[in-house]
Design a protein around this motif. Sequence first.
Motif, PDB file in Angstrom:
ATOM      1  N   ASP A  31      -5.149 -33.084 -25.422  1.00  0.00           N
ATOM      2  CA  ASP A  31      -3.696 -33.243 -25.463  1.00  0.00           C
ATOM      3  C   ASP A  31      -3.080 -32.551 -26.667  1.00  0.00           C
ATOM      4  O   ASP A  31      -1.867 -32.293 -26.679  1.00  0.00           O
ATOM      5  N   PHE A  32      -3.886 -32.249 -27.673  1.00  0.00           N
ATOM      6  CA  PHE A  32      -3.372 -31.669 -28.909  1.00  0.00           C
ATOM      7  C   PHE A  32      -3.610 -30.157 -28.990  1.00  0.00           C
ATOM      8  O   PHE A  32      -3.196 -29.518 -29.954  1.00  0.00           O
ATOM      9  N   HIS A  33      -4.279 -29.604 -27.999  1.00  0.00           N
ATOM     10  CA  HIS A  33      -4.614 -28.182 -28.062  1.00  0.00           C
ATOM     11  C   HIS A  33      -3.378 -27.292 -28.047  1.00  0.00           C
ATOM     12  O   HIS A  33      -3.322 -26.278 -28.753  1.00  0.00           O
ATOM     13  N   ALA A  34      -2.390 -27.636 -27.273  1.00  0.00           N
ATOM     14  CA  ALA A  34      -1.193 -26.794 -27.167  1.00  0.00           C
ATOM     15  C   ALA A  34      -0.481 -26.684 -28.506  1.00  0.00           C
ATOM     16  O   ALA A  34      -0.023 -25.591 -28.896  1.00  0.00           O
ATOM     17  N   ALA A  35      -0.366 -27.795 -29.225  1.00  0.00           N
ATOM     18  CA  ALA A  35       0.301 -27.776 -30.528  1.00  0.00           C
ATOM     19  C   ALA A  35      -0.478 -26.937 -31.527  1.00  0.00           C
ATOM     20  O   ALA A  35       0.120 -26.217 -32.355  1.00  0.00           O
ATOM     21  N   ILE A  36      -1.798 -27.016 -31.460  1.00  0.00           N
ATOM     22  CA  ILE A  36      -2.626 -26.192 -32.348  1.00  0.00           C
ATOM     23  C   ILE A  36      -2.381 -24.714 -32.076  1.00  0.00           C
ATOM     24  O   ILE A  36      -2.171 -23.907 -33.002  1.00  0.00           O
ATOM     25  N   GLN A  37      -2.400 -24.340 -30.828  1.00  0.00           N
ATOM     26  CA  GLN A  37      -2.217 -22.933 -30.457  1.00  0.00           C
ATOM     27  C   GLN A  37      -0.816 -22.438 -30.791  1.00  0.00           C
ATOM     28  O   GLN A  37      -0.640 -21.285 -31.220  1.00  0.00           O
ATOM     29  N   LYS A  38       0.179 -23.275 -30.637  1.00  0.00           N
ATOM     30  CA  LYS A  38       1.552 -22.870 -30.938  1.00  0.00           C
ATOM     31  C   LYS A  38       1.713 -22.525 -32.414  1.00  0.00           C
ATOM     32  O   LYS A  38       2.304 -21.490 -32.769  1.00  0.00           O
ATOM     33  N   SER A  39       1.197 -23.384 -33.290  1.00  0.00           N
ATOM     34  CA  SER A  39       1.333 -23.115 -34.721  1.00  0.00           C
ATOM     35  C   SER A  39       0.525 -21.888 -35.133  1.00  0.00           C
ATOM     36  O   SER A  39       0.936 -21.126 -36.018  1.00  0.00           O
ATOM     37  N   ALA A  40      -0.612 -21.645 -34.478  1.00  0.00           N
ATOM     38  CA  ALA A  40      -1.416 -20.457 -34.785  1.00  0.00           C
ATOM     39  C   ALA A  40      -0.650 -19.182 -34.414  1.00  0.00           C
ATOM     40  O   ALA A  40      -0.696 -18.182 -35.148  1.00  0.00           O
ATOM     41  N   ARG A  41       0.052 -19.201 -33.293  1.00  0.00           N
ATOM     42  CA  ARG A  41       0.837 -18.024 -32.896  1.00  0.00           C
ATOM     43  C   ARG A  41       1.935 -17.739 -33.923  1.00  0.00           C
ATOM     44  O   ARG A  41       2.189 -16.581 -34.274  1.00  0.00           O
ATOM     45  N   LEU A  42       2.583 -18.767 -34.407  1.00  0.00           N
ATOM     46  CA  LEU A  42       3.649 -18.582 -35.388  1.00  0.00           C
ATOM     47  C   LEU A  42       3.109 -17.978 -36.682  1.00  0.00           C
ATOM     48  O   LEU A  42       3.712 -17.060 -37.244  1.00  0.00           O
ATOM     49  N   ILE A  43       1.968 -18.466 -37.132  1.00  0.00           N
ATOM     50  CA  ILE A  43       1.363 -17.908 -38.347  1.00  0.00           C
ATOM     51  C   ILE A  43       0.977 -16.451 -38.125  1.00  0.00           C
ATOM     52  O   ILE A  43       1.150 -15.599 -39.008  1.00  0.00           O
ATOM     53  N   GLY A  44       0.472 -16.135 -36.948  1.00  0.00           N
ATOM     54  CA  GLY A  44       0.137 -14.746 -36.632  1.00  0.00           C
ATOM     55  C   GLY A  44       1.346 -13.840 -36.704  1.00  0.00           C
ATOM     56  O   GLY A  44       1.265 -12.699 -37.199  1.00  0.00           O
ATOM     57  N   GLU A  45       2.488 -14.307 -36.216  1.00  0.00           N
ATOM     58  CA  GLU A  45       3.721 -13.518 -36.271  1.00  0.00           C
ATOM     59  C   GLU A  45       4.173 -13.298 -37.716  1.00  0.00           C
ATOM     60  O   GLU A  45       4.601 -12.202 -38.094  1.00  0.00           O
ATOM     61  N   ILE A  46       4.058 -14.338 -38.531  1.00  0.00           N
ATOM     62  CA  ILE A  46       4.449 -14.215 -39.937  1.00  0.00           C
ATOM     63  C   ILE A  46       3.538 -13.231 -40.661  1.00  0.00           C
ATOM     64  O   ILE A  46       3.997 -12.405 -41.468  1.00  0.00           O
ATOM     65  N   ALA A  47       2.254 -13.284 -40.368  1.00  0.00           N
ATOM     66  CA  ALA A  47       1.302 -12.386 -41.028  1.00  0.00           C
ATOM     67  C   ALA A  47       1.587 -10.929 -40.707  1.00  0.00           C
ATOM     68  O   ALA A  47       1.349 -10.038 -41.527  1.00  0.00           O
TER      69      ALA A  47
END
Length: 511
Positions: free
Chosen positions: A30-46
Amino acid sequence: MALTLSPGKVPLADLEKVYWNEMPAVVSADFHAAIQKSARLIGEIAAGTTPVYGVNTGFGKLASVRIDAADTSTLQRNLILSHCCGVGAPLPEAIVRLIMTLKLISLGRGASGVRLELVKLIEAMLENGVIPVIPEKGSVGASGDLAPLAHMAAVMMGEGQAIYKGDRVTGRVALHRAGLSPVVLSAKEGLALINGTQASTALALAGLFRSHRALKASLVTGAMSVDAAMGSSAPFHPDIHTLRGHKGQIDVGAALRLLLERSEIRNSHLEGDERVQDPYCLRCQPQVVGACLDLLRQVAKTLETEANAVTDNPLVLNDDTVVSGGNFHAEPVAFAADQIALAVCEIGAIAQRRIALLVDPALSFGLPAFLAAHPGLNSGFMIAEVTSAALMSENKQMAHPASVDSTPTSANQEDHVSMACHGARRLLVMTENLFSIIGIEALCATQGIEFRSPLTTSSELEKVISAIRERVGPLQEDRFMALDLEVAADCVRSGGLVAPISDGILPDTLV
């Protein structure tokens, strides 16, 4: 079976299973989607130009140094390798498993910006028994437990060392033998792994679980000592404790009362006993141990909250902003560890005084000197009592609060620290001392009760005495006692001393 974790809502009881039973754990899907969402945002910032600490900048005092997008993985790798500066003996494997589980909970909240791949690797390491070698010393408990967690993260990269099926090998070899592959860290992932309080919190939790087990055992041995000394159960009357109102005191008084119920020894001197009051170590157990129980319950709430917390930096917030803060500062854990240390010290102190009472013929109401069948020719428990005094004194010395200490680090960028990690680590030594003190009391009280034959103690305590006598025989004449003391300490450590007690008598839960 693995525990399924719901980050933010993991109960203390599940963490206790991880510690005592080596249970692996996984983050709920149930928590996988939230993990992936925050990872995408960090990737965009990087990939962008806006500076965000630890994503495209240096660390600590070097936060003003910009890092090119092409160097993102190198930055994270260098961070881990440079922070592997721990020294000392490796932390016990049970502690490392708990550290890894706590890191799963923190990353699983979806505020750290790591890929799901990273979470899955920690889960697989737990499942397959890849246990990083983490030196015990090196954290000051702020900016995260940097050195200890770096040693964990290094194994995930194929560096450092790990234990796999009893062998100490390189991280890469351990992963390979378990059928796993090292991870190449992406933006912020190294920082997310080492920025956090998981080492301090795991050590504090272990101290909490161990001290609670010792406290319950001390209620059993304390009741046994009351009977061995032909003490009174009147101080455990429920109305006394209700009038004061502290829950721990009420619960401890009730436990002692039930443990002594229908004791022939006690009933034999209900009338005609000329003693008005027993010494405090017998009479004031509800007040002293009850206060320790209240303290541990307070600590349990703090540590359960911290175990479910996100403690790295910066954090991905609900509005998709990335903000730097200071959740890595382990002050709550440092205070909790200091409180546990005080409780451990006092449980041992009052137990030691009961041991001293039982071996002293001036205080023990008719028991032979040092509980020896033939005093003089035999020394009995004379030096076992001295050992208990030594352990009690050592715990007193170690109980000085760690949380009041601080020293500036990292070129004064990290200028106030908690010292939570070693404040919590000392609890492993202190609880080992406490296990031995209570084990010695168990042997002394058992011997004392047997001297009251043909009178018998309560049915509950008779079950405990039978369990003790299955492992340690009566002391008829002097013998090599160190092995007896270790067996008795193990009875406390393993929970074997309290196992025979009927359900509902001892305060089994902390929350």
